[in-house]
Design a protein around this motif. Structure first.
Motif, mmCIF file in Angstrom:
data_model
loop_
_atom_site.group_PDB
_atom_site.id
_atom_site.type_symbol
_atom_site.label_atom_id
_atom_site.label_comp_id
_atom_site.label_asym_id
_atom_site.label_seq_id
_atom_site.Cartn_x
_atom_site.Cartn_y
_atom_site.Cartn_z
ATOM 1 N N ALA A 147 0.829 -1.297 0.191
ATOM 2 C CA ALA A 147 -0.090 0.150 -0.021
ATOM 3 C C ALA A 147 0.992 1.550 -0.135
ATOM 4 O O ALA A 147 0.676 2.146 -0.553
ATOM 5 C CB ALA A 147 -0.938 -0.142 1.144
ATOM 6 N N SER A 148 1.873 1.281 0.901
ATOM 7 C CA SER A 148 2.837 2.584 0.907
ATOM 8 C C SER A 148 3.625 2.838 -0.221
ATOM 9 O O SER A 148 3.932 4.159 -0.618
ATOM 10 C CB SER A 148 3.429 2.649 2.299
ATOM 11 O OG SER A 148 4.324 1.548 2.333
ATOM 12 N N LEU A 149 4.272 1.793 -0.725
ATOM 13 C CA LEU A 149 5.224 2.233 -1.812
ATOM 14 C C LEU A 149 4.417 3.039 -3.190
ATOM 15 O O LEU A 149 5.185 4.007 -3.458
ATOM 16 C CB LEU A 149 5.723 0.785 -2.425
ATOM 17 C CG LEU A 149 6.869 0.212 -1.875
ATOM 18 C CD1 LEU A 149 7.300 -0.938 -2.507
ATOM 19 C CD2 LEU A 149 8.269 1.200 -1.919
ATOM 20 N N PRO A 150 3.348 2.584 -3.559
ATOM 21 C CA PRO A 150 2.661 3.298 -4.677
ATOM 22 C C PRO A 150 2.179 4.540 -4.189
ATOM 23 O O PRO A 150 2.010 5.573 -4.845
ATOM 24 C CB PRO A 150 1.662 2.381 -5.371
ATOM 25 C CG PRO A 150 1.332 1.539 -4.363
ATOM 26 C CD PRO A 150 2.707 1.245 -3.573
ATOM 27 N N LEU A 151 1.569 4.539 -2.763
ATOM 28 C CA LEU A 151 1.112 5.628 -2.208
ATOM 29 C C LEU A 151 2.031 6.605 -2.285
ATOM 30 O O LEU A 151 1.619 8.016 -2.748
ATOM 31 C CB LEU A 151 0.461 5.464 -0.931
ATOM 32 C CG LEU A 151 0.010 6.719 -0.043
ATOM 33 C CD1 LEU A 151 -1.126 7.368 -0.600
ATOM 34 C CD2 LEU A 151 -0.325 6.236 1.481
ATOM 35 N N ILE A 164 3.856 4.404 9.670
ATOM 36 C CA ILE A 164 2.696 4.631 8.757
ATOM 37 C C ILE A 164 1.609 5.731 9.335
ATOM 38 O O ILE A 164 0.979 6.498 8.678
ATOM 39 C CB ILE A 164 2.008 3.102 8.639
ATOM 40 C CG1 ILE A 164 2.711 2.125 7.895
ATOM 41 C CG2 ILE A 164 0.773 3.395 8.143
ATOM 42 C CD1 ILE A 164 2.946 2.727 6.419
ATOM 43 N N ALA A 165 1.491 5.812 10.725
ATOM 44 C CA ALA A 165 0.558 6.529 11.264
ATOM 45 C C ALA A 165 0.870 8.068 10.900
ATOM 46 O O ALA A 165 0.341 8.875 10.735
ATOM 47 C CB ALA A 165 0.596 6.349 12.603
ATOM 48 N N LEU A 166 2.112 8.436 11.052
ATOM 49 C CA LEU A 166 2.697 9.622 10.585
ATOM 50 C C LEU A 166 2.889 10.073 9.197
ATOM 51 O O LEU A 166 3.266 11.242 9.096
ATOM 52 C CB LEU A 166 3.882 9.941 11.440
ATOM 53 C CG LEU A 166 3.882 9.733 12.980
ATOM 54 C CD1 LEU A 166 5.390 9.745 13.681
ATOM 55 C CD2 LEU A 166 3.005 10.766 13.799
ATOM 56 N N VAL A 199 -0.445 -7.754 -2.549
ATOM 57 C CA VAL A 199 -1.339 -7.214 -3.840
ATOM 58 C C VAL A 199 -2.360 -6.606 -3.297
ATOM 59 O O VAL A 199 -3.019 -5.691 -4.006
ATOM 60 C CB VAL A 199 -1.709 -8.642 -4.352
ATOM 61 C CG1 VAL A 199 -2.486 -8.422 -5.673
ATOM 62 C CG2 VAL A 199 -0.300 -9.351 -4.971
ATOM 63 N N LEU A 200 -3.090 -6.876 -2.191
ATOM 64 C CA LEU A 200 -4.204 -6.138 -1.842
ATOM 65 C C LEU A 200 -3.935 -4.709 -1.493
ATOM 66 O O LEU A 200 -4.750 -3.987 -1.624
ATOM 67 C CB LEU A 200 -4.570 -6.859 -0.329
ATOM 68 C CG LEU A 200 -5.603 -6.207 0.592
ATOM 69 C CD1 LEU A 200 -6.833 -6.384 -0.430
ATOM 70 C CD2 LEU A 200 -6.184 -6.805 1.626
ATOM 71 N N GLY A 201 -2.731 -4.381 -1.194
ATOM 72 C CA GLY A 201 -2.378 -2.885 -0.863
ATOM 73 C C GLY A 201 -2.760 -2.030 -2.298
ATOM 74 O O GLY A 201 -3.376 -0.900 -2.206
ATOM 75 N N PRO A 202 -1.955 -2.225 -3.284
ATOM 76 C CA PRO A 202 -2.461 -1.318 -4.526
ATOM 77 C C PRO A 202 -3.976 -1.489 -4.797
ATOM 78 O O PRO A 202 -4.439 -0.570 -5.399
ATOM 79 C CB PRO A 202 -1.758 -2.038 -5.525
ATOM 80 C CG PRO A 202 -0.409 -2.794 -4.885
ATOM 81 C CD PRO A 202 -0.912 -3.204 -3.587
ATOM 82 N N ALA A 203 -4.650 -2.749 -4.539
ATOM 83 C CA ALA A 203 -5.986 -2.834 -4.884
ATOM 84 C C ALA A 203 -6.904 -1.747 -4.209
ATOM 85 O O ALA A 203 -7.809 -0.980 -4.402
ATOM 86 C CB ALA A 203 -6.466 -4.062 -4.616
ATOM 87 N N LEU A 204 -6.333 -1.677 -2.833
ATOM 88 C CA LEU A 204 -7.245 -0.674 -1.878
ATOM 89 C C LEU A 204 -6.841 0.659 -2.255
ATOM 90 O O LEU A 204 -7.851 1.714 -2.041
ATOM 91 C CB LEU A 204 -6.759 -1.212 -0.330
ATOM 92 C CG LEU A 204 -7.676 -0.438 0.615
ATOM 93 C CD1 LEU A 204 -9.107 -0.663 0.354
ATOM 94 C CD2 LEU A 204 -6.962 -0.604 2.144
#
Length: 385
Positions: free
Chosen positions: A22-26, A83-85, A143-148
């Motif tokens: 989730a965090s890499l593409p974000l 992640i929180a910050l 894989v779920l990270g980019p989907a979300l």
């Protein structure tokens, strides 16, 4: 087998995979929208891998002075804070870099020790299946990270909120599942150090390098390669999903097979298949009916190279040597993740099909090292018998 500990470790690594995916593409998308240059985005994207490399040098001291539960609680707390910050960090590149470094260190320690502890739990006849389940848990949630992200959007604070909440659940899970005992640590019992792992297991080292190279290149450059050869952006992004779906779906069948056939031979077959598909990829782009199923196979065999490396590490090493071997794996993962996009990006500048050439070359390197190492091991075993 301690099923409660196994369940806790599987849940913990799933959260790590989810946060990474989730965090890499974000972070990349947020920086791109803010007008950051590609060099800045590339450097920030590489920092978690650098953190994982640093964690390899910290694991030994952690095991020496802290209990297993405390190590996991500290590493997951570091990930939670990182992640929180994150939502408040995009105004300062230095602050963002420090948070990404913290996430890499926390994830690295969790992955290194998690792989060691799961391998210790495995009975030999089920080692393939259980290590495959561990790898599937990480990949599936990655894989779920980019989907979300696609569902919520890059600018939504909900994504970091969901990942932070998952880390909170992981911390609770650790309290109830990870024992508060010390890892057996005898300095004299170590047969090799981080650098010595390449000497004692060169094929396994190159296997880890290949998969970390593959993982980083597919995430960062496969869409670029596909769009440069006429595919729409959405279709190019779908290729990445298909590759990692193949990785996720087929690790358990490969693990089951690894418990029933000669593991080194299966390892070589995965390497040969990855090399063949890499070589054929320029032609496969013109045959889409064959491209999609072979992308699934590519993900399966590439993931199999890594999963079988973990299985063979657990089969061969025990105690402190197992922890050191997995620390070396974490270090090599960071190296492959850093080098992969650089080498492949340079190859794509030189030749239009530089990316599949780089993947095939890395797979071929693994096959050469593995063939030589396994042949030598077979001769030694025959001499002993």
């Amino acid at each position: 087998m301690n099923m409660r500990l196994l369940a806790g470790l599987l849940f913990a690594v799933s959260v790590v995979g989810f946060s990474l995916g989730a965090s890499l593409p974000l972070v990349s998308l947020r920086l791109h929208e803010a007008g950051a240059g590609t060099l800045e985005i590339g450097v920030i994207s590489a920092i978690p891998a650098a953190g994982m490399m640093l964690s390899a040098f910290m694991v030994d001291a952690c095991c020496k002075h802290l209990t297993r539960r405390v190590i996991y609680l500290l590493s997951f707390s570091l990930c939670t804070l990182s992640i929180a910050l994150l939502e408040w960090a995009f105004d300062s590149m230095l602050w963002l870099a420090l948070l990404r470094l913290g996430l890499g260190i926390g994830m690295g320690i969790a992955i290194i020790l998690g792989e060691s502890w799961v391998n210790e739990l495995c009975p030999e006849h089920n080692r393939g299946k259980i290590m495959a389940l561990y790898a599937t848990s990480f990949t599936g949630f990655q894989v779920l990270g980019p989907a979300l992200l696609a569902l919520l959007g890059a600018n939504s604070p909900w994504l970091t909120g969901v990942v932070t909440a998952c880390y909170g659940l992981a911390l609770l899970c650790i309290l109830f599942t990870v024992p508060n005992d010390h890892v057996e640590h005898e300095e004299d019992a170590k047969s090799f150090g981080l650098a010595g792992f390449f000497r004692v297991a060169p094929a396994l080292c190159v296997a880890v390098l290949f998969f970390s190279f593959f993982d980083a290149v597919v995430l960062s450059l496969l869409p670029v390669y596909a769009t440069s050869h006429g595919f729409a952006v959405g279709v190019a992004a779908l290729m990445v999903t298909v590759v990692f779906a193949g990785d996720m779906i087929f690790q358990l069948p490969l693990g089951w097979l690894a418990d029933r056939v000669e593991r080194t031979g299966l390892h070589l077959v995965c390497g040969l298949a990855a090399m063949a598909i890499g070589i054929a990829l320029p032609w496969l782009l013109q045959m889409t009916w064959l491209l999609w199923p072979l992308l699934v196979v590519l993900g399966a065999v590439a993931g199999g190279i890594y999963t079988l490396a973990l299985v063979l590490i657990g089969q061969r090493f025990k105690g402190q040597d197992l922890v050191t071997a997995n620390a070396s794996v974490g270090l090599l993962w960071g190296v492959g993740s850093l080098v992969g996009p650089l080498v492949s990006g340079a190859a794509m500048d030189v030749a239009p099909h530089g990316l599949p050439m780089a993947l095939a070359l890395m797979a071929g390197l693994f096959v050469c090292f593995a063939r030589q190492a396994y042949r030598r091991a077979g001769k030694l075993q025959a001499a002993v018998d």
